[in-house]
Motif scaffolding. Structure first.
Motif, short mmCIF file in Angstrom:
data_model
loop_
_atom_site.label_atom_id
_atom_site.label_comp_id
_atom_site.label_asym_id
_atom_site.label_seq_id
_atom_site.Cartn_x
_atom_site.Cartn_y
_atom_site.Cartn_z
N TYR A 194 40.47 -20.88 24.15
CA TYR A 194 40.72 -22.41 24.37
C TYR A 194 39.45 -22.84 23.60
CZ TYR A 194 40.48 -27.59 26.39
OH TYR A 194 40.48 -28.33 26.15
N SER A 195 37.93 -22.62 23.91
CA SER A 195 36.59 -23.02 22.86
C SER A 195 36.30 -21.70 22.48
CB SER A 195 35.41 -23.00 24.41
OG SER A 195 35.35 -21.83 25.19
N GLY A 196 35.95 -20.42 22.00
CA GLY A 196 36.00 -19.96 21.04
C GLY A 196 34.55 -19.48 21.18
N GLU A 197 33.93 -19.92 22.21
CA GLU A 197 32.69 -19.44 23.44
C GLU A 197 32.84 -18.22 24.06
OE1 GLU A 197 28.93 -22.12 24.55
OE2 GLU A 197 30.46 -22.61 24.95
N ASN A 198 31.61 -17.59 23.74
CA ASN A 198 31.42 -16.41 24.45
C ASN A 198 30.90 -16.88 25.84
OD1 ASN A 198 32.93 -14.38 23.38
ND2 ASN A 198 31.04 -13.79 21.95
N THR A 199 31.10 -16.25 27.04
CA THR A 199 29.77 -16.88 28.02
C THR A 199 29.99 -15.30 29.15
OG1 THR A 199 32.37 -16.87 29.68
CG2 THR A 199 30.99 -19.17 28.65
N PHE A 200 28.95 -14.94 29.71
CA PHE A 200 28.45 -14.03 30.11
C PHE A 200 29.13 -14.50 32.05
CE2 PHE A 200 26.64 -13.96 26.33
CZ PHE A 200 27.20 -12.57 26.48
N GLU A 201 29.88 -13.91 33.15
CA GLU A 201 29.62 -13.66 34.22
C GLU A 201 29.34 -13.26 34.61
OE1 GLU A 201 32.47 -16.50 33.81
OE2 GLU A 201 32.52 -16.31 31.78
N PHE A 202 29.12 -13.57 36.12
CA PHE A 202 28.38 -13.16 37.32
C PHE A 202 29.61 -13.22 38.84
CE2 PHE A 202 25.25 -13.93 33.71
CZ PHE A 202 24.65 -12.70 33.83
N LEU A 203 29.37 -12.23 39.59
CA LEU A 203 29.74 -12.08 40.64
C LEU A 203 28.19 -11.29 41.85
CD1 LEU A 203 32.12 -12.72 42.48
CD2 LEU A 203 32.69 -9.86 42.74
N LEU A 204 28.14 -12.38 42.22
CA LEU A 204 26.02 -12.62 43.25
C LEU A 204 26.64 -12.38 45.04
CD1 LEU A 204 25.16 -15.24 40.80
CD2 LEU A 204 24.10 -12.80 40.43
N GLU A 205 25.72 -11.20 45.62
CA GLU A 205 25.90 -11.75 46.49
C GLU A 205 24.01 -12.04 47.33
OE1 GLU A 205 27.85 -8.61 49.55
OE2 GLU A 205 25.72 -7.84 48.00
N ASP A 206 24.75 -12.01 48.53
CA ASP A 206 23.46 -13.37 49.01
C ASP A 206 23.26 -12.01 50.25
OD1 ASP A 206 24.47 -13.95 51.32
OD2 ASP A 206 23.79 -16.42 51.22
N MET A 207 21.68 -11.93 51.27
CA MET A 207 22.06 -10.61 52.15
C MET A 207 22.89 -10.73 53.15
SD MET A 207 18.24 -11.77 53.94
CE MET A 207 17.01 -11.77 52.38
N MET A 208 23.49 -11.97 53.19
CA MET A 208 24.09 -12.38 54.58
C MET A 208 25.65 -11.68 53.67
SD MET A 208 22.51 -13.35 56.61
CE MET A 208 23.58 -14.32 57.74
N GLY A 209 25.10 -11.46 52.82
CA GLY A 209 27.12 -10.80 52.42
C GLY A 209 27.83 -11.68 51.55
#
Length: 158
Positions: free
Chosen positions: A38-53
């Motif tokens: 759609y935008s032609g732009e690369n993004t970087f994606e993350f799945l993050l977790e805190d100490m509580m899960g």
């Protein structure tokens, strides 16, 4: 002039979209790059977790990649000064109602936590929330229902 950072650490379940000066202590569960037709732009994606899960989805436009180069899978980091938006759409990577977006002011710094130091959470024991350090934030009763019970990131060191 150096940017003043927030010293209070917030748990992921307590993030709200009304400010951008949050500070969280998170571990990267997964990361990948995403090409948008759609935008032609690369993004970087993350799945993050805190100490509580608790887990949350995080996205970063290519122009801000230098800000998050220290976000590496399996490593604990402090993430500060980011935007929080409602997570919408059919395909959501976490059960969190919000997502994080990296901005030009975002900062990533090292945490002293290692995977071995984070206590294993027993979601079936009500007293487990009293035994865990929360770095300045109190865990609310019922938050255990929001955690991902199948996360593979809670493995013990061997």
């Amino acid at each position: 002039m150096a940017m003043v950072t927030n010293s209070e650490i917030t748990m992921l379940n307590n993030l709200k979209p009304y400010k951008t000066t949050w500070k969280v202590e998170v571990k990267v569960i997964r990361s990948w790059s995403q090409q948008s037709n759609y935008s032609g732009e690369n993004t970087f994606e993350f799945l993050l977790e805190d100490m509580m899960g608790s887990e949350i989805y995080c996205t970063c436009k290519r122009i801000f990649l230098a800000r998050v180069k220290n976000l590496q899978v399996g490593q604990w980091r402090f993430l500060e000064n980011f935007s929080v938006y409602p997570a919408i759409g059919m395909y959501r990577l976490s059960g969190h109602k919000f997502k994080i977006s990296i901005t030009q002011c975002s900062i990533v710094t090292n945490s002293s936590l290692t995977t071995c130091e984070v206590p294993s959470i027993d979601h079936n024991k009500e007293s487990s929330s009293e035994d865990l350090p929360t770095s300045g934030s109190k865990r609310k009763e019922g938050d255990a229902d929001l955690n991902d019970m199948n996360s593979t990131s809670k493995k013990l060191c061997g």
